[in-house]
Design a protein around this motif. Structure first.
Motif, mmCIF file in Angstrom:
data_model
loop_
_atom_site.group_PDB
_atom_site.id
_atom_site.type_symbol
_atom_site.label_atom_id
_atom_site.label_comp_id
_atom_site.label_asym_id
_atom_site.label_seq_id
_atom_site.Cartn_x
_atom_site.Cartn_y
_atom_site.Cartn_z
ATOM 1 N N LEU A 105 0.850 -1.188 0.000
ATOM 2 C CA LEU A 105 0.000 0.000 0.000
ATOM 3 C C LEU A 105 0.886 1.238 0.000
ATOM 4 N N PRO A 106 0.421 2.321 -0.630
ATOM 5 C CA PRO A 106 1.245 3.535 -0.674
ATOM 6 C C PRO A 106 1.309 4.239 0.680
ATOM 7 N N ASP A 107 2.332 5.039 0.852
ATOM 8 C CA ASP A 107 2.470 5.867 2.047
ATOM 9 C C ASP A 107 1.275 6.813 2.168
ATOM 10 N N ALA A 108 0.968 7.178 3.409
ATOM 11 C CA ALA A 108 0.025 8.266 3.698
ATOM 12 C C ALA A 108 -1.279 8.133 2.924
ATOM 13 N N SER A 109 -1.895 6.947 2.987
ATOM 14 C CA SER A 109 -3.093 6.706 2.186
ATOM 15 C C SER A 109 -4.348 6.403 2.998
ATOM 16 N N PHE A 110 -4.257 6.440 4.339
ATOM 17 C CA PHE A 110 -5.409 6.124 5.182
ATOM 18 C C PHE A 110 -5.561 7.175 6.289
ATOM 19 N N ASP A 111 -6.808 7.400 6.662
ATOM 20 C CA ASP A 111 -7.096 8.299 7.788
ATOM 21 C C ASP A 111 -6.985 7.570 9.126
ATOM 22 N N VAL A 112 -7.305 6.290 9.119
ATOM 23 C CA VAL A 112 -7.329 5.473 10.345
ATOM 24 C C VAL A 112 -6.695 4.125 10.030
ATOM 25 N N ALA A 113 -5.884 3.622 10.961
ATOM 26 C CA ALA A 113 -5.325 2.276 10.841
ATOM 27 C C ALA A 113 -5.436 1.604 12.195
ATOM 28 N N ALA A 114 -5.679 0.299 12.182
ATOM 29 C CA ALA A 114 -5.890 -0.398 13.449
ATOM 30 C C ALA A 114 -5.466 -1.849 13.339
ATOM 31 N N SER A 115 -5.167 -2.412 14.507
ATOM 32 C CA SER A 115 -4.952 -3.856 14.619
ATOM 33 C C SER A 115 -5.439 -4.277 15.997
ATOM 34 N N VAL A 116 -6.481 -5.091 16.010
ATOM 35 C CA VAL A 116 -7.103 -5.538 17.256
ATOM 36 C C VAL A 116 -6.687 -6.981 17.527
ATOM 37 N N ALA A 143 -5.052 2.676 16.153
ATOM 38 C CA ALA A 143 -5.390 1.951 17.375
ATOM 39 C C ALA A 143 -4.728 0.581 17.336
ATOM 40 N N VAL A 144 -4.113 0.209 18.451
ATOM 41 C CA VAL A 144 -3.518 -1.120 18.596
ATOM 42 C C VAL A 144 -4.031 -1.715 19.901
ATOM 43 N N VAL A 145 -4.531 -2.940 19.831
ATOM 44 C CA VAL A 145 -5.039 -3.621 21.019
ATOM 45 C C VAL A 145 -4.160 -4.829 21.307
ATOM 46 N N VAL A 200 0.667 9.380 22.095
ATOM 47 C CA VAL A 200 0.159 8.030 22.351
ATOM 48 C C VAL A 200 -0.491 7.979 23.726
ATOM 49 N N GLU A 201 -1.684 7.478 23.756
ATOM 50 C CA GLU A 201 -2.400 7.273 25.019
ATOM 51 C C GLU A 201 -2.873 5.826 25.065
ATOM 52 N N VAL A 202 -2.638 5.171 26.197
ATOM 53 C CA VAL A 202 -3.045 3.777 26.366
ATOM 54 C C VAL A 202 -4.052 3.693 27.505
ATOM 55 N N VAL A 203 -5.168 3.057 27.248
ATOM 56 C CA VAL A 203 -6.204 2.879 28.258
ATOM 57 C C VAL A 203 -6.500 1.388 28.402
ATOM 58 N N THR A 204 -7.115 1.037 29.513
ATOM 59 C CA THR A 204 -7.573 -0.335 29.707
ATOM 60 C C THR A 204 -8.951 -0.490 29.077
ATOM 61 N N SER A 205 -9.107 -1.539 28.292
ATOM 62 C CA SER A 205 -10.391 -1.850 27.673
ATOM 63 C C SER A 205 -10.893 -3.156 28.283
ATOM 64 N N THR A 206 -12.070 -3.116 28.867
ATOM 65 C CA THR A 206 -12.606 -4.268 29.590
ATOM 66 C C THR A 206 -13.774 -4.879 28.820
ATOM 67 N N ALA A 207 -13.690 -6.170 28.589
ATOM 68 C CA ALA A 207 -14.757 -6.894 27.892
ATOM 69 C C ALA A 207 -15.334 -7.960 28.815
ATOM 70 N N ALA A 266 -7.856 -5.775 28.217
ATOM 71 C CA ALA A 266 -6.852 -5.547 27.179
ATOM 72 C C ALA A 266 -6.333 -4.123 27.321
ATOM 73 N N CYS A 267 -5.235 -3.845 26.633
ATOM 74 C CA CYS A 267 -4.724 -2.475 26.533
ATOM 75 C C CYS A 267 -5.023 -1.951 25.129
ATOM 76 N N LEU A 268 -5.500 -0.741 25.081
ATOM 77 C CA LEU A 268 -5.879 -0.093 23.820
ATOM 78 C C LEU A 268 -5.060 1.178 23.671
ATOM 79 N N GLY A 269 -4.164 1.155 22.697
ATOM 80 C CA GLY A 269 -3.307 2.318 22.445
ATOM 81 C C GLY A 269 -3.816 3.128 21.259
ATOM 82 N N ILE A 270 -3.906 4.440 21.451
ATOM 83 C CA ILE A 270 -4.288 5.360 20.374
ATOM 84 C C ILE A 270 -3.092 6.270 20.097
#
Length: 273
Positions: A105-116, A143-145, A200-207, A266-270
């Motif tokens: 994929l090209p550089d700088a082509s998405f507004d949001v990227a994530a991996s859960v 976002a990375v979880v 970068v901010e990391v919060v606890t995500s509870t399921a 889990a930990c959720l990093g933004i």
């Protein structure tokens, strides 16, 4: 060359896609929903989901009006996600087989990227995080979880305890699982910042995992992830069945309103580009 663990082999994931979906999607869907709230997703945002698995983050983003590309290195996972997209008749979403450590994929082509709960398995975590950062436009969000504390992950703690009761002589793998390399708030923040993410901010995500039918859950759980499939193949059918009885009893001991209920953190990093 470093030997890959069972959860780093694409074919192993494709073989268990449906079992994974049934066992873990309830958890990952809750983390995905939390991530989407913190990402302040807007309709029309171009979104990349890396190591998407069966696609709970991608599907939620598409339902919210985003333009989504879901990627995974396992063709079987991508095939299952495509089935789900077709079943819902969703537009604005596609799924492709792609290595998250070398995104085509090209550089700088998405507004949001994530991996859960996906990037955590990568052989090269730095490359995976670096690719997530590379494809973001200026001002983009990621976002990375990961798991908060692998040692106390309830689903796996109950497995270890059940095995110890049934087969105390059995020696599980001594090395920490590969997914424990990226775990906890401090490690996640450090690694995201090293990859170039800002603020970068990391919060606890509870399921909350409610298991309405423990016997049916167990039947699929033994095949729901490559390390579990490998573990129970080493135990053999008889001891696996005995472990299952102990596991189900332990689940029932954690019932709430008559339904086995687990709280999983889990930990959720933004981070920002």
């Amino acid at each position: 060359m470093t030997q890959l663990s069972p959860d780093q082999v694409a074919g192993n994931w494709g073989a268990i896609a449906s079992d994974y979906e049934r066992a873990f999607e309830n958890l990952s869907a809750q983390y995905a929903a939390h991530a989407l709230r913190l990402l302040a997703l807007r309709a029309g945002d171009r979104v990349l989901d890396v190591a998407a698995g069966t696609g709970t983050f991608s599907l939620q983003a598409a339902r919210a009006g985003a333009e989504v590309l879901a990627t995974d290195f396992a063709p079987g996972m991508v095939a299952r996600l495509r089935e789900r997209i077709a079943a819902e008749g969703l537009g604005g979403i596609s799924a492709e087989v792609m290595d998250g450590q070398a995104l085509a994929l090209p550089d700088a082509s998405f507004d949001v990227a994530a991996s859960v709960l996906g990037l955590i398995f990568f052989p090269d975590l730095e490359r995976g995080l670096g690719e997530l950062r590379r494809v973001l436009r200026a001002g983009g969000r990621a976002a990375v979880v990961c798991w908060r504390d692998p040692a106390s992950l309830p689903l796996m703690t109950l497995v270890r305890q059940a095995i110890q009761r049934v087969a105390p002589e059995f020696q599980p793998p001594s090395a920490p699982p590969v997914w424990a390399r990226l775990a906890g708030a401090e490690v996640l923040k450090i690694r995201m910042e090293a990859a170039g993410f800002r603020r970068v901010e990391v919060v606890t995500s509870t399921a909350i995992q409610r298991i309405d039918a423990p016997e049916a859950y167990w039947a699929g759980f033994t095949r729901s992830a490559p390390p579990l499939a490998y573990l129970f193949s080493q135990l053999g059918p008889e001891r696996t069945a005995a472990v299952g009885r102990e596991y189900i009893e332990a689940l029932r001991a954690q019932s709430k309103d008559g339904v086995p209920t687990l709280t999983v953190e889990a930990c959720l990093g933004i981070g920002h580009a």
